[in-house]
Design an enzyme around this catalytic site. Structure first.
Site, PDB file in Angstrom:
ATOM      1  N   GLY B  71       4.596  20.276 -38.487  1.00  0.00           N
ATOM      2  CA  GLY B  71       3.921  19.183 -39.176  1.00  0.00           C
ATOM      3  C   GLY B  71       3.155  18.277 -38.231  1.00  0.00           C
ATOM      4  O   GLY B  71       2.009  17.903 -38.502  1.00  0.00           O
ATOM      5  N   GLN B 177       6.750  16.811 -46.903  1.00  0.00           N
ATOM      6  CA  GLN B 177       7.891  16.599 -47.804  1.00  0.00           C
ATOM      7  C   GLN B 177       7.642  17.107 -49.221  1.00  0.00           C
ATOM      8  O   GLN B 177       8.591  17.335 -49.968  1.00  0.00           O
ATOM      9  CB  GLN B 177       8.264  15.111 -47.847  1.00  0.00           C
ATOM     10  N   SER B 199       5.266  22.062 -42.980  1.00  0.00           N
ATOM     11  CA  SER B 199       6.188  22.384 -41.898  1.00  0.00           C
ATOM     12  C   SER B 199       7.204  23.415 -42.375  1.00  0.00           C
ATOM     13  O   SER B 199       7.593  23.412 -43.551  1.00  0.00           O
ATOM     14  CB  SER B 199       6.901  21.103 -41.473  1.00  0.00           C
ATOM     15  N   GLY B 200       7.636  24.292 -41.482  1.00  0.00           N
ATOM     16  CA  GLY B 200       8.555  25.365 -41.864  1.00  0.00           C
ATOM     17  C   GLY B 200       9.981  24.916 -42.053  1.00  0.00           C
ATOM     18  O   GLY B 200      10.667  25.335 -42.987  1.00  0.00           O
ATOM     19  N   HIS B 201      10.455  24.025 -41.172  1.00  0.00           N
ATOM     20  CA  HIS B 201      11.899  23.768 -41.182  1.00  0.00           C
ATOM     21  C   HIS B 201      12.343  22.824 -42.279  1.00  0.00           C
ATOM     22  O   HIS B 201      13.532  22.586 -42.446  1.00  0.00           O
ATOM     23  CB  HIS B 201      12.358  23.273 -39.802  1.00  0.00           C
ATOM     24  N   THR B 237      -0.474  32.843 -28.178  1.00  0.00           N
ATOM     25  CA  THR B 237       0.078  34.007 -28.882  1.00  0.00           C
ATOM     26  C   THR B 237       0.872  33.551 -30.101  1.00  0.00           C
ATOM     27  O   THR B 237       1.678  32.631 -30.013  1.00  0.00           O
ATOM     28  CB  THR B 237       0.976  34.812 -27.930  1.00  0.00           C
ATOM     29  N   CYS B 324      13.144  11.049 -37.575  1.00  0.00           N
ATOM     30  CA  CYS B 324      12.130  10.825 -36.549  1.00  0.00           C
ATOM     31  C   CYS B 324      12.261   9.454 -35.917  1.00  0.00           C
ATOM     32  O   CYS B 324      11.817   9.228 -34.816  1.00  0.00           O
ATOM     33  CB  CYS B 324      10.736  10.946 -37.133  1.00  0.00           C
TER      34      CYS B 324
END
Lengths: 404, 383
Positions: B71, B177, B199-201, B237, B324
């Site tokens: 993110g 979110q 964001s993935g997590h 990569t 955060c």
């Protein structure tokens, strides 16, 4: 003959460091003991490197290290050993005038190349008094040889760029030009054992350091108020302790939750007295722990007038619960000077991480700055002091702290 | 001790199949997508599939999806890229004062570089003040960055309304979110959005992975240069296993989404009702029509951090403001922006749910929270 050559070869492959023991050397009858402790400490700090040898000879300590290990690294490590007054990286040669001339010229040529020096003087001494040339004469002759060998150099006896020291000893001649200061003090473990109240702030690690510097072995007690303080706060204290352990060697830290006592105080006593009462409990518990763990005295980071619990009246109140000596090495120091030492010993950055500690959890709006012992004792009579202290000591957990 | 993880807005546990897929790729199909041989092609296949999965979940086309490290990187790339893109047309950039630090700090940097930055206020419910927006909105505005769902309160921001009024400015939306919870249709209802971060997590995917949606035809300056991966926008990569994990998570989380949201809403509303009924002196920071998974409550006369550590002793994990900012001493800028006093902000807890949370867990969390609050209030601390 072959054997001598072999030794010479070996010496060439290793860097030599002269370590001076300063005060330790002054201790008369105890001198060998102090020196032995010092050598032990140096050995222990350097044992992670391969190809290091530490020897004691004629009142000095000699460290031989493989040339693969950076000189600065060795100096940095030895500099952390209490009892070391100064360190000089040296070059060696056979203890004859001819050998010294040649070595001195090579050594100065190297300094001209590295640092562009223009002036020098020579100082000499003979640890080996049977050497036929007197010290001033050695200095004069080596100076002449250098002048001849290095045309760019001039002698300046008042403000030379470099002072070349020549030390004639029975085994070798040692040449060096730097004396790098160590921490001084006395070798660790030569002066009893103290229990430091380690909070996580700036002061207490410095206090522990200063006492350890005088040869005192250290254990620590840390109070927390979990869940009012976080596990991260304790992690921070463990990190501080592991920095201290670089100087103090591995030690034990005893961890105690003060919250049950704080709860009692908050519920039963006057708000403005909280700080001083908590402080008295800390001292009582620390003292009990010290006695149990064989520590001779307590060490705190208190500094006169710094906070409410460190005014002279407050100190009278906290000291009254102790019957063993309480060392307060920072008592007359200004905060800025304490911070300087903290930076010097690398604890500062860790100390300033903003986690709440047990002292700030129940901070009254207006803590008493002039508590009266009698009144505090009256308030305390509402609590079962002995039982609370006993329970706290029994709840202690011990963590082994290793050098970072 | 059982774990009651109610901190899913901080991060989530990856789906088992995401873990399995990533482990498989790392151990068996570890090729570099840029390699010419078959293993490279296989790796490239995983990245392509993931791009399709993410695009579908966002209602976008695969070529509009760029993979990033998460993110924060997506936000940075979009904001710097967007601002530099428009700097000849104007110097003014708008955002709200309740954004994630990745956005606020990017704006602060751009301010140093000479852009005129405006941090728009929110009302007492935590929603962007549209009057203030209208006042600030003019020809000079080249970029607007607005989060879709606030990470501390779950309050949904009026993105569609802002999109209608954006004029020639670029609109970036931080969807970290909202993605995985709200329907996202970038070619439909949200077609006015030019760039969007995910964001993935936060959606049971791996950490260190995310994506940036960039509307077709919009070219912005890359943040990382090098081998030209991700069509030159993001060199380096490709993190193939993480990208594959992100794709699978994006696909999975939207399966039966409406039913899952009902489940989340049911739990959230239960908790809110329970607290309103059983704990005095509380302030709700989340609204009923907010995202279904976040419930923020300020328990007056307490301290969030102490409550958090008390709950931790029962295996319950929640957060104060957001993960955060919880390392810092600073208090939530989001709750404060809603007009709360410092005292009120201090006792804030955020419960954030995931699809596998159960009603029984929620009941336990409520009971224990009440105990923690009461214990604190009984004992107090003087500040």
């Amino acid at each position: 003959m072959t054997e001598v050559n072999n030794t010479a070869m070996q010496e060439e492959e290793r860097n030599v460091f002269i370590v001076r023991c300063g005060e330790a050397a002054l201790k008369g009858q105890n001198k060998p003991y102090f020196e032995k402790m010092l050598v032990e400490r140096i050995k222990r700090l350097l044992h992670k490197y391969e190809g290091v040898e530490v020897r004691r000879r004629e009142g000095l300590v000699f460290v031989y290290a493989d040339k693969k290990i950076a000189k600065d690294e060795i100096i940095h490590q030895i500099g952390k050993v209490f009892g070391v007054a100064s360190i000089s990286p040296a070059v060696t040669c056979e203890p004859t005038m001819e050998a010294v001339y040649a070595t001195a010229v090579d050594y100065m040529k190297q300094l001209i190349e590295e640092r562009g020096i223009k002036t020098f003087k020579v100082e000499a001494k003979r640890a080996d008094k049977s050497f036929p040339v007197t010290s001033p004469e050695i200095a004069r002759r080596v100076g002449a040889a250098v002048l001849k060998g290095c045309k760019v150099l001039k002698v300046d006896v008042h403000d030379p760029d470099v002072v070349l020291f020549v030390d004639m000893r029975s085994d070798k001649a040692y040449l060096y030009q730097q004396k790098i200061k160590g921490f001084g003090g006395l070798p660790l473990g030569t002066n009893g054992k103290g229990l430091v109240l380690l909070s996580g702030g700036i002061d207490s690690p410095v206090a522990a350091f200063m006492m350890a510097k005088r040869g005192m072995a250290i254990e620590a007690v840390h109070f927390h108020s979990y869940p009012y303080t976080s596990e991260r706060a304790q992690q921070k204290v463990e990190e501080l302790a592991s920095i201290l352990a670089i100087y103090c060697s591995r030690f034990k830290m005893h961890v105690i939750n003060l919250l049950p006592i704080q709860e009692q105080i908050v519920m039963h006593c006057r708000e403005e007295e909280t700080t001083i009462m908590v402080r008295r409990f800390m001292m009582r518990i620390a003292q009990a722990v010290a006695k149990e763990k064989g520590c001779d005295m307590l060490i705190t980071g208190e500094s006169l007038g710094q906070v409410a619990s460190q005014t002279s009246d407050a100190l009278v109140c906290t000291d009254a619960v102790c019957d063993i000596p309480v060392m307060r090495p920072l008592i007359a120091m200004d905060k800025v000077d304490i911070m300087d030492i903290a930076r010097d010993i690398d604890t500062y950055e860790t100390s300033i991480q903003p986690y709440e500690d047990c002292c700030t959890v129940f901070l009254p709006k207006h803590p008493l700055t002039r508590p009266k012992l009698k009144r505090i004792e009256e308030s305390e009579s509402k609590l079962d002091v002995d039982a609370l202290v006993k329970a706290a000591v029994e709840s202690l957990e011990t963590i082994e702290i290793f050098p970072r | 001790m059982a774990t009651y993880y109610f901190d899913n807005s901080a991060t989530t546990r990856p789906y088992d199949m995401v873990i399995d897929l990533m482990a498989h790729i790392m151990s068996e199909e570890y090729g570099n997508p840029s390699s010419l041989h078959r293993m490279g092609m296989e790796a490239e296949g995983y990245v392509r599939t993931a791009r399709e999965q993410v695009a579908k979940a966002m209602g976008a086309s695969p070529e509009e999806i760029y993979f990033t490290s998460g993110g924060s990187e997506s936000d940075n790339t979009a904001i710097f890229g967007g601002a530099y893109k428009g700097r000849r047309q104007g110097r003014k950039i708008l955002t709200s004062c309740i954004e994630h630090p990745a956005v606020l700090e990017s704006f602060a940097r751009l301010k140093e570089e000479g852009f005129e930055t405006v941090l728009l206020p929110v009302d007492k419910n935590g929603v962007l003040d549209m009057e203030a927006f209208d006042r600030e909105m003019d020809e000079d505005v080249i970029l607007i960055s607005l989060m879709h769902v606030n990470n501390e309160t779950g309050v949904i921001q009026p993105v569609e309304e802002v999109a209608k009024k954006k004029g020639h400015a670029l609109l970036h939306v931080d969807m970290v979110q909202s993605f995985g919870k709200l329907p996202i249709d970038l070619h439909g209802a949200l077609s006015g959005v030019d760039m969007a971060s995910i964001s993935g997590h936060k959606i049971h995917g791996p950490k260190g992975t995310g994506a940036l949606y960039i509307r077709r035809g919009l070219n912005i300056r890359p943040f990382l240069v090098g081998g030209g991966q991700e069509k030159g926008l993001r060199s380096g990569t490709e993190n193939v296993p993480a990208i594959a994990g992100l794709g699978l998570a994006a696909q999975t989380i939207y399966i039966n989404r409406e039913r899952k949201n009902e489940h989340l809403r049911e739990i959230r509303d239960y908790m809110r009702g329970w607290f309103e009924e059983n704990v005095d002196h509380i302030l709700l920071n989340s609204s009923e029509d907010g995202a279904p998974h976040i419930l923020s409550i300020s328990f007056e006369k307490t301290r969030g951090e102490v409550l958090l550590h008390t709950l931790e002793q029962s295996g319950i994990y929640v957060s104060t403001g957001s993960a955060c900012s919880s390392n810092k001493k600073g208090q939530s800028h989001v709750i404060k922006a809603m007009g709360r006093t410092d005292k009120q902000v201090e006792g804030t807890l955020r419960f954030s749910l995931c699809d596998s949370c159960t009603m029984d867990e929620a009941k336990f969390v409520c009971e224990k929270t009440k105990e923690a609050v009461e214990r604190f209030r009984r004992l107090g601390s003087f500040r």
